[in-house]
Write a protein that holds these residues in place. Structure first.
Motif, PDB file in Angstrom:
ATOM      1  N   LYS A 213      34.058  42.161  30.278  1.00  0.00           N
ATOM      2  CA  LYS A 213      33.433  42.770  29.107  1.00  0.00           C
ATOM      3  C   LYS A 213      34.424  43.512  28.228  1.00  0.00           C
ATOM      4  CE  LYS A 213      29.075  43.349  31.631  1.00  0.00           C
ATOM      5  NZ  LYS A 213      28.064  44.300  32.135  1.00  0.00           N
ATOM      6  N   SER A 214      35.676  43.547  28.648  1.00  0.00           N
ATOM      7  CA  SER A 214      36.671  44.296  27.882  1.00  0.00           C
ATOM      8  C   SER A 214      38.058  43.806  28.262  1.00  0.00           C
ATOM      9  CB  SER A 214      36.551  45.798  28.171  1.00  0.00           C
ATOM     10  OG  SER A 214      36.919  46.070  29.525  1.00  0.00           O
ATOM     11  N   ALA A 215      39.039  44.256  27.485  1.00  0.00           N
ATOM     12  CA  ALA A 215      40.429  43.935  27.809  1.00  0.00           C
ATOM     13  C   ALA A 215      40.817  44.538  29.159  1.00  0.00           C
ATOM     14  CB  ALA A 215      41.355  44.453  26.707  1.00  0.00           C
ATOM     15  N   ASN A 216      40.268  45.712  29.476  1.00  0.00           N
ATOM     16  CA  ASN A 216      40.554  46.320  30.774  1.00  0.00           C
ATOM     17  C   ASN A 216      40.038  45.455  31.914  1.00  0.00           C
ATOM     18  OD1 ASN A 216      41.896  48.501  29.745  1.00  0.00           O
ATOM     19  ND2 ASN A 216      40.218  49.952  29.986  1.00  0.00           N
ATOM     20  N   ASP A 217      38.833  44.877  31.742  1.00  0.00           N
ATOM     21  CA  ASP A 217      38.302  43.984  32.771  1.00  0.00           C
ATOM     22  C   ASP A 217      39.206  42.773  32.959  1.00  0.00           C
ATOM     23  OD1 ASP A 217      36.121  45.534  33.374  1.00  0.00           O
ATOM     24  OD2 ASP A 217      34.713  44.409  32.123  1.00  0.00           O
ATOM     25  N   ARG A 218      39.723  42.249  31.874  1.00  0.00           N
ATOM     26  CA  ARG A 218      40.600  41.090  31.962  1.00  0.00           C
ATOM     27  C   ARG A 218      41.877  41.455  32.740  1.00  0.00           C
ATOM     28  NH1 ARG A 218      40.279  40.103  27.171  1.00  0.00           N
ATOM     29  NH2 ARG A 218      38.545  38.615  27.299  1.00  0.00           N
ATOM     30  N   THR A 219      42.388  42.647  32.502  1.00  0.00           N
ATOM     31  CA  THR A 219      43.586  43.076  33.209  1.00  0.00           C
ATOM     32  C   THR A 219      43.278  43.332  34.685  1.00  0.00           C
ATOM     33  OG1 THR A 219      44.340  44.133  31.175  1.00  0.00           O
ATOM     34  CG2 THR A 219      45.504  44.700  33.187  1.00  0.00           C
ATOM     35  N   ARG A 220      42.100  43.897  34.963  1.00  0.00           N
ATOM     36  CA  ARG A 220      41.694  44.094  36.365  1.00  0.00           C
ATOM     37  C   ARG A 220      41.606  42.750  37.090  1.00  0.00           C
ATOM     38  NH1 ARG A 220      37.668  47.766  33.615  1.00  0.00           N
ATOM     39  NH2 ARG A 220      38.575  49.857  33.827  1.00  0.00           N
ATOM     40  N   ARG A 221      41.038  41.759  36.399  1.00  0.00           N
ATOM     41  CA  ARG A 221      40.966  40.418  36.976  1.00  0.00           C
ATOM     42  C   ARG A 221      42.359  39.896  37.299  1.00  0.00           C
ATOM     43  NH1 ARG A 221      40.102  35.971  32.733  1.00  0.00           N
ATOM     44  NH2 ARG A 221      42.299  36.589  32.481  1.00  0.00           N
ATOM     45  N   ASP A 222      43.282  40.044  36.358  1.00  0.00           N
ATOM     46  CA  ASP A 222      44.632  39.537  36.563  1.00  0.00           C
ATOM     47  C   ASP A 222      45.346  40.274  37.693  1.00  0.00           C
ATOM     48  OD1 ASP A 222      44.175  37.764  34.530  1.00  0.00           O
ATOM     49  OD2 ASP A 222      45.336  38.861  33.022  1.00  0.00           O
ATOM     50  N   MET A 223      45.106  41.568  37.810  1.00  0.00           N
ATOM     51  CA  MET A 223      45.742  42.315  38.893  1.00  0.00           C
ATOM     52  C   MET A 223      45.156  41.943  40.250  1.00  0.00           C
ATOM     53  SD  MET A 223      48.209  44.105  37.687  1.00  0.00           S
ATOM     54  CE  MET A 223      48.449  42.559  36.784  1.00  0.00           C
ATOM     55  N   ARG A 224      43.865  41.647  40.294  1.00  0.00           N
ATOM     56  CA  ARG A 224      43.285  41.150  41.548  1.00  0.00           C
ATOM     57  C   ARG A 224      43.886  39.798  41.903  1.00  0.00           C
ATOM     58  NH1 ARG A 224      36.959  42.503  42.775  1.00  0.00           N
ATOM     59  NH2 ARG A 224      36.910  44.635  41.941  1.00  0.00           N
ATOM     60  N   ARG A 225      44.058  38.953  40.911  1.00  0.00           N
ATOM     61  CA  ARG A 225      44.688  37.664  41.160  1.00  0.00           C
ATOM     62  C   ARG A 225      46.096  37.845  41.710  1.00  0.00           C
ATOM     63  NH1 ARG A 225      43.177  34.185  35.674  1.00  0.00           N
ATOM     64  NH2 ARG A 225      40.949  33.886  36.117  1.00  0.00           N
ATOM     65  N   LEU A 226      46.834  38.763  41.125  1.00  0.00           N
ATOM     66  CA  LEU A 226      48.198  39.022  41.575  1.00  0.00           C
ATOM     67  C   LEU A 226      48.209  39.475  43.029  1.00  0.00           C
ATOM     68  CD1 LEU A 226      51.225  39.294  40.987  1.00  0.00           C
ATOM     69  CD2 LEU A 226      50.760  41.596  40.124  1.00  0.00           C
ATOM     70  N   LEU A 227      47.332  40.422  43.377  1.00  0.00           N
ATOM     71  CA  LEU A 227      47.260  40.899  44.756  1.00  0.00           C
ATOM     72  C   LEU A 227      46.850  39.767  45.694  1.00  0.00           C
ATOM     73  CD1 LEU A 227      47.347  43.194  46.836  1.00  0.00           C
ATOM     74  CD2 LEU A 227      44.947  43.689  46.252  1.00  0.00           C
ATOM     75  N   TYR A 228      45.829  39.009  45.307  1.00  0.00           N
ATOM     76  CA  TYR A 228      45.326  37.932  46.152  1.00  0.00           C
ATOM     77  C   TYR A 228      46.421  36.915  46.463  1.00  0.00           C
ATOM     78  CZ  TYR A 228      42.721  33.755  47.556  1.00  0.00           C
ATOM     79  OH  TYR A 228      42.277  32.646  48.231  1.00  0.00           O
ATOM     80  N   TRP A 229      47.072  36.383  45.427  1.00  0.00           N
ATOM     81  CA  TRP A 229      48.057  35.334  45.652  1.00  0.00           C
ATOM     82  C   TRP A 229      49.314  35.861  46.331  1.00  0.00           C
ATOM     83  CZ3 TRP A 229      46.395  30.764  45.998  1.00  0.00           C
ATOM     84  CH2 TRP A 229      45.333  30.315  45.203  1.00  0.00           C
ATOM     85  N   THR A 230      49.672  37.117  46.066  1.00  0.00           N
ATOM     86  CA  THR A 230      50.809  37.707  46.765  1.00  0.00           C
ATOM     87  C   THR A 230      50.555  37.727  48.264  1.00  0.00           C
ATOM     88  OG1 THR A 230      51.456  39.088  44.885  1.00  0.00           O
ATOM     89  CG2 THR A 230      52.172  39.812  47.069  1.00  0.00           C
ATOM     90  N   MET A 231      49.357  38.135  48.659  1.00  0.00           N
ATOM     91  CA  MET A 231      49.038  38.248  50.078  1.00  0.00           C
ATOM     92  C   MET A 231      48.817  36.872  50.725  1.00  0.00           C
ATOM     93  SD  MET A 231      49.256  41.479  50.752  1.00  0.00           S
ATOM     94  CE  MET A 231      48.319  41.802  52.266  1.00  0.00           C
TER      95      MET A 231
END
Length: 278
Positions: A213-231
């Motif tokens: 719903k916002s640019a912040n949500d998009r960044t949260r999504r990307d940071m979750r992706r980063l954590l997920y794929w890193t692990m």
């Protein structure tokens, strides 16, 4: 209240300061790891691991020290849990893989560890506190029990059951993590640690993007992706309902990676739940 307490401990003991995530430029955060680390998180389901056997490898646990790009903040100790210790312990191999995972992150990011090994007493205390939180919710007994087991692994009913299917954190090979900057800023991933609701789901921001719903949500999504794929690329298996929870060498990890056996079994003694150093 518990989240504000955790934040104060983060600031004082681990030097991690929670701040809005919007202050981070996307290009700066991705750094040298590239966009492959932020590809979408796939649809996840908790795979049936009832047939996965355990071949205990006998590897000991060690205290996790906040060195290099691993930060440590024992969340349950910070929240005043009576049975929680002031340090985080994990199997030696798990710590080695965590260090390897940090080296694949952008240069300005670290992995923040909230929890690792749990005694059976701590596992019970977490479940009891969550059950107490749900008392005022209009839930049937069945739905209340299902909600508790969704977020907190049930205690085994017997010693034999424990050795066959130990709660993941009692193996010393499950770890709860987030992201922080090297300067000590907690990265906003959209839900706080142990925020037991739908927003905590690993792929909450994926799919139809109706939750963006916002640019912040998009960044949260990307940071979750980063954590997920890193692990996951490091060898950890995710848990669909908690973006922060990962396991290495456990029954869930074996099922996730298609392996016939787990190498880490229960390392907490029965029934006292104290650390059994192998």
């Amino acid at each position: 209240m518990r989240h504000s307490l955790l934040e104060s401990r983060l600031t004082s003991s681990a030097r991690v300061t929670p701040t809005p995530h919007s202050s981070f430029a996307t290009s700066q955060t991705y750094g040298r790891c590239g966009m492959h680390q932020t590809r979408p998180i796939p649809t996840l389901s908790d795979l049936d691991n009832r047939d996965v056997i355990i071949h205990e490898c006998g590897e000991p646990m060690i205290k996790v020290d906040p060195v290099d790009r691993l930060k440590v903040c024992p969340a349950y100790f910070a929240r005043g849990f009576a049975t929680a210790g002031s340090s985080v312990y994990l199997r030696t191999g798990v710590v080695e893989v965590l260090h390897a995972a940090t080296r694949t992150l952008p240069d300005n990011l670290c992995i923040l560890i909230y929890d690792g090994f749990r005694s059976l007493e701590t596992q019970k205390e977490i479940a009891d506190r969550f059950a107490a939180d749900l008392l005022d919710c209009p839930l049937s007994n069945e739905l209340r029990a299902a909600t508790i087991s969704r977020f907190v692994s049930p205690l085994p009913g017997s010693e034999a059951e424990y050795h066959l299917a130990p709660p993941p954190h009692c193996t010393g090979a499950a770890v709860d993590v987030g992201l922080a900057t090297v300067e000590g800023t907690l990265i906003d991933l959209g839900a706080e640690f142990d925020q037991f609701d739908d927003v905590a789901a690993t792929a909450y921001y994926e799919g139809t993007f109706r939750r963006i719903k916002s640019a912040n949500d998009r960044t949260r999504r990307d940071m979750r992706r980063l954590l997920y794929w890193t692990m996951v690329r490091a060898g950890f298996a995710p848990y669909p309902d908690e973006y922060w929870h990962f396991e290495l060498g456990t029954r869930r990890a074996a099922a996730f990676f298609g392996l016939p056996a787990a190498k880490y079994g229960g390392i907490a003694t029965w029934p006292q739940g104290k650390v059994a150093m192998l």
